[in-house]
Scaffold this active site. Structure first.
Site, short mmCIF file in Angstrom:
data_model
loop_
_atom_site.label_atom_id
_atom_site.label_comp_id
_atom_site.label_asym_id
_atom_site.label_seq_id
_atom_site.Cartn_x
_atom_site.Cartn_y
_atom_site.Cartn_z
N ASP A 133 0.82 -1.15 -0.04
CA ASP A 133 0.16 -0.14 -0.12
C ASP A 133 0.81 1.23 0.02
OD1 ASP A 133 -2.45 1.19 0.36
OD2 ASP A 133 -1.79 2.11 2.16
N GLU A 159 1.27 -0.41 -5.13
CA GLU A 159 0.29 0.44 -5.46
C GLU A 159 1.12 1.74 -5.45
OE1 GLU A 159 -3.28 3.24 -3.70
OE2 GLU A 159 -1.98 2.37 -2.27
#
EC number: 2.4.1.18
Length: 724
Positions: free
Chosen positions: A403, A456
């Site tokens: 993330d 990401e």
């Protein structure tokens, strides 16, 4: 007995601030043999039971709970403790020597202990024939650390720990404490000030929120039955294999009577659904323990503990095991960028900025009100890498979606001038994070072959999926945020204006091979006022559903692996709400059921035809046929597989105007089958199409000697492939 106790020592023990309890407590050589001292606040009496059964009564000291007595110079002993409610016999925690090996401590200090939770944390062990739990925590700047729990009335005076000085690790073996015991660490900072009780950063199990204690985990390993999956995983997750990911939030995929399913209940319901829908993988939003459910797991504190919201750690292992037995891979979102400021967590863990940067220009993220990990500190980067390995090795997870990578890569991320500290060369790149990510990905590739790492990453940072040896970060895949933003904006336009934005549909192919991409329609696109995927589509109800079907057809035929958030597969009309289950009742509506059927068929099409996945990362796998028909908002392209694989022609009409005899050049003659049509009646469409097949005509077009005269349905995507 007063000569056995120094008044300063007594006061330090009584105030729970003595930093070296092993220097005082336990048995130490004396003129008469050994002098045994214990501190057991609340005890009425204490005796030492010798190996021959003799009981030596200890004398009470100057402070309630202090007891001392002389023992023979040799031999073992146990403590017989008289409490107001009864008697207890146990081994003395201060009778045992250092627990962790020097090699363990060296690996911890260097940030290279990949099985960190086997050393730190709470581990049920047997020492010198005594069962108990070894507690160990890294807190180099603390002046005293004690383990507190339901086994000692949460009293910091009872179990002060031993400091292993060079490593900064505090440890203590507590006899008779076993799985299920709740505990925390009570620390004093470098100047002696008491800190909030801390959960164990390396605990393998945590208390159900809103509780914040750690729990001693059951050491019994899960009995895995996924050998077949693990043996073939590397092939299943190779770059030329299909990967269609169903992203879910475990707590809101299905709620029955307002209650979350546990891991077993989720497996019972989710796995058959995913298998029937044809997805190859599920991706779980973060399952690491986190204090605030509204963070969806993206502000975790227990990086080694699957959240208790859905059951036990073994329940999570059973879920993964069952997915594998059904041929479904499991990817977990993982958050090594930042952590919340909750008092029981990592913030100022030992009274200093231990896990975070001390300077808020490096250590505080204003967007999320979180603290930023100091990736340049060996112990911190090692802690994070060990967390990744815990999920990949202990739980057989098949990949991690990392993330907020962009927020880690740039020192000025979401900061104005003067609010950030440049790197040593005056630039914005975070060299420490770059080194951390490279090492993370190298470790994963070496120790868990076949697992995948997905970034990401929302910027144009070069080489995210390039190998570390070639100067890259070493990820296997990267989310294609540019494709997502451009195409969603395009799809949200009224068709009358799409001709002016045609480049948003085609631009992604300019950089499609700069990285290995995943096309993400994730949870981020259906929250925070963005509306649902269906809700973004323009027009009346019929057009909105047709737009959605065409868009999904474009997504599943465009180069790149696929990711679709739960609810999007049946056209959920409202934003995702993590406090409620998905509106499954909508499947009674044929329009929503049609979208679901379409996604199921797209998944099967994507897997069935190698041309749609085998060359996702190779320019030879894609060719524009029509890329410039902005006036009609039509695109057409060929997907190609390996030698011998049938080519696939994709044609998409992004206007509600039916196109008759729209001629498309093709590389070979004969009949072409229409293997997919988003306007089919079974999907809720108007059933306009090409009757199942079209015969190529000897009329040159688009650089080919033959062409197909096609009927393009309104707001429709069709896929054709030659017979044979």
């Amino acid at each position: 007995m007063s000569n056995r106790w120094d008044s300063g020592v007594v006061r330090a023990l009584a105030e729970a601030r003595h930093g070296d309890a092993f220097a005082v407590l336990g048995a130490h050589p004396s003129d008469k043999g050994r002098l045994l001292r214990t501190y057991l606040p609340g005890a009425d009496r204490v005796g030492a039971v010798l190996d021959d059964g003799q009981v030596v009564a200890l004398d009470a000291g100057p402070e309630p709970g202090l007891f001392a007595g002389e023992l023979p110079a040799h031999g073992g002993y146990r403590l017989r403790i008289g409490w107001p409610g009864g008697e207890q016999e146990t081994a003395d925690p201060y009778a045992f020597g250092p627990q962790l090996s020097d090699f363990d401590l060296h690996l911890i200090s260097e940030g290279h202990h990949l099985q960190l939770a086997d050393a730190l944390g709470a581990n049920v062990v047997e020492v010198e024939g005594v069962r108990g739990t070894r507690f160990a925590v890294w807190a180099p700047n603390a002046s005293r650390v004690a383990v507190v729990g339901d086994f000692n009335s949460w009293d910091a005076r009872r179990h002060p720990m031993r400091l292993r000085h060079q490593s900064g690790v505090w440890e203590l073996f507590v006899p008779d404490v076993g799985p299920g015991a709740h505990y925390k660490y009570q620390l004093r900072g470098p100047h002696g000030h008491e800190l909030p009780a801390k959960a164990d950063p390396v605990a393998r199990r945590a208390e159900l929120a809103p509780g914040t204690a750690s729990i001693v985990a059951d050491p019994t390993p899960h009995q895995w039955s996924d050998d077949g999956w693990m043996a073939t995983r590397a092939r299943r997750q190779a770059h030329d294999a299909p990967m269609s990911i169903y992203e879910i939030h475990a707590g809101s995929w299905l709620r029955e009577a307002g209650v979350d399913l546990d891991w077993d209940g989720l497996a019972d319901r989710l796995i058959p659904y995913v298998a029937d829908m044809g997805f190859t993988h599920v991706e779980l939003m973060p399952v690491s323990e986190h204090p605030f459910g509204g963070s969806w797991g993206y502000q975790p504190l227990g990086l080694f503990a699957p959240t208790a919201r859905f059951g036990t750690p073994d329940g999570f292992a059973r879920f993964v095991d069952r997915c594998h037995r059904e041929g479904i891979g499991v990817i977990v979102d993982w958050v090594p960028a930042h952590f919340p400021t909750d008092a029981h967590g990592l913030a100022h863990f030992d009274g200093t900025a231990l896990y975070e940067h001390a300077d808020p220009r490096e250590g505080f993220h204003r967007d999320w009100n979180t603290l930023i990990y100091n990736h340049g500190r060996r112990e911190v980067s090692g802690f994070l890498i060990a967390s990744a390995m815990e999920f990949l090795q202990r739980y057989h997870v098949d990949g991690l979606r990392v993330d907020a990578v962009a927020s880690m890569l740039y020192r000025d991320y979401s900061r104005n001038a003067g609010e950030w500290i440049p790197n040593i060369h005056g630039g914005r790149e975070n060299y420490e994070t770059i080194a951390f990510l490279r090492r993370l990905n190298e470790v994963v590739r070496e120790h868990t072959p076949g697992a995948v790492m997905i970034a990401e990453e929302s910027t144009a940072f070069p080489g995210v999926t390039a190998e570390v040896a070639h100067g890259g970060l070493g990820f296997h895949y990267k989310w294609n945020m540019g494709w997502m933003h451009d195409t969603l904006h395009y799809a949200g336009l009224d068709p009358i204006y799409r001709r002016y934005h045609h480049g948003e549909l085609t631009f992604s192919m300019v950089y499609a091979y700069s990285e290995r991409f995943v096309l993400p329609i994730s949870h981020d696109e259906v929250v925070h006022g963005k509306g649902s995927l269906l809700g973004r589509m323009p027009g009346d109800d019929w057009q909105r559903f047709a737009n959605l079907r065409a868009y999904l057809g474009f997504m599943f035929t465009h180069p790149g692996r696929k990711l679709l958030f739960m609810g999007c597969e049946f056209g959920q009309p409202t934003e995702w709400n993590h406090d409620a289950g998905l509106p499954w009742h909508l499947l009674d509506d044929p329009r929503h059921r049609g979208v679901q059927t379409l996604v199921r068929d797209l998944n099967r099409l994507y897997v069935q035809y190698p041309a749609l996945h085998a060359h996702d990362d190779d320019p030879s796998g894609f060719a524009w046929v029509v890329g410039d028909d902005a006036g009609n908002s039509v695109v057409a392209f060929l997907r190609k597989g390996k030698r011998g694989d049938a080519p696939v022609l994709v044609v998409i009409n992004f206007t509600p105007v039916v196109q008759h005899a729209y001629r498309i050049g093709v590389p070979q003659g004969g009949q072409w089958r229409e293997v997919f049509n988003s306007d089919a009646g079974i999907y809720g469409g108007s059933n306009l199409g090409n009757g199942g097949s079209v015969t190529a005509e000897q009329q040159s077009m688009h650089g080919h000697a033959q062409s197909l005269p096609l009927l393009l349905p309104p707001l429709g995507a069709i896929v054709l492939t030659p017979y044979g």
